[in-house]
Scaffold this motif. Structure first.
Motif, PDB file in Angstrom:
ATOM      1  N   PHE A   1     -30.952  14.404 -87.116  1.00 58.84           N
ATOM      2  CA  PHE A   1     -31.755  13.734 -88.143  1.00 58.84           C
ATOM      3  C   PHE A   1     -32.075  14.698 -89.287  1.00 58.84           C
ATOM      4  CE2 PHE A   1     -36.203  13.210 -89.612  1.00 58.84           C
ATOM      5  CZ  PHE A   1     -36.048  12.034 -90.341  1.00 58.84           C
TER       6      PHE A   1
ATOM      7  N   GLN B   1     -29.716   7.157 -90.416  1.00 54.47           N
ATOM      8  CA  GLN B   1     -30.436   8.256 -89.769  1.00 54.47           C
ATOM      9  C   GLN B   1     -30.638   7.978 -88.287  1.00 54.47           C
ATOM     10  OE1 GLN B   1     -33.824   8.075 -92.335  1.00 54.47           O
ATOM     11  NE2 GLN B   1     -33.067   9.681 -93.702  1.00 54.47           N
TER      12      GLN B   1
ATOM     13  N   LEU C   1     -29.460  15.342 -91.931  1.00 55.68           N
ATOM     14  CA  LEU C   1     -29.285  14.292 -92.925  1.00 55.68           C
ATOM     15  C   LEU C   1     -30.309  14.311 -94.040  1.00 55.68           C
ATOM     16  CD1 LEU C   1     -28.322  11.082 -90.921  1.00 55.68           C
ATOM     17  CD2 LEU C   1     -26.882  12.444 -92.416  1.00 55.68           C
TER      18      LEU C   1
END
Length: 137
Positions: free
Chosen positions: A132, A7, A135
């Motif tokens: 981010f 991440q 994900l």
């Protein structure tokens, strides 16, 4: 949920991609929930001063669980906590720092961007945040 290396890498890549679009060399810092450095990237040509600023923006966002610019309202002249920006080794109370939240809203880290005008740093930080969020969804 903890912030993973994968991440953190996506955050760096998302920020760099947006910065490249803007033709802007920046620094992107990613911190974990304890405000410790998890990942870092200084693009070629980014000024040295941006290293500390990006980390401080991320630290501010992590410690206050809010965007870095929101903290200014508490510490500006005449505000209830004037001088707050001098605590914790020095905070950065202008845009470019964003907390990272898990799907349940828990803060699991923060990111900070520095290298351009504040509005540009915010734009790059938003792109990094978007990478981010892709994900974790």
């Amino acid at each position: 949920m903890q912030l993973t290396s994968r991440q953190a890498q996506a955050i760096l890549d998302g920020g760099e991609a947006k910065a490249n679009e803007l033709g802007l060399p920046v620094v992107v810092a990613v911190l974990d929930t304890g405000a410790h450095l998890k990942a870092f990237r200084r693009m070629d040509g980014a000024v040295l001063a941006s290293i500390d600023i990006a980390i401080r923006k991320a630290t501010t966002a992590a410690l206050f669980q809010a965007n870095s610019e929101a903290v200014w309202e508490y510490c500006k002249p005449g505000a209830p906590a004037q001088g707050l920006q001098l605590t914790n080794g020095g905070l950065a109370t202008f845009g470019g720092g964003i907390p990272l939240r898990s799907l349940d809203g828990t803060v699991i880290g923060a990111l900070g961007v520095s290298g351009g005008a504040v509005s540009q740093d915010i734009e790059v930080a938003q792109a990094a945040l978007g990478a981010f969020e892709k994900l974790i969804r």
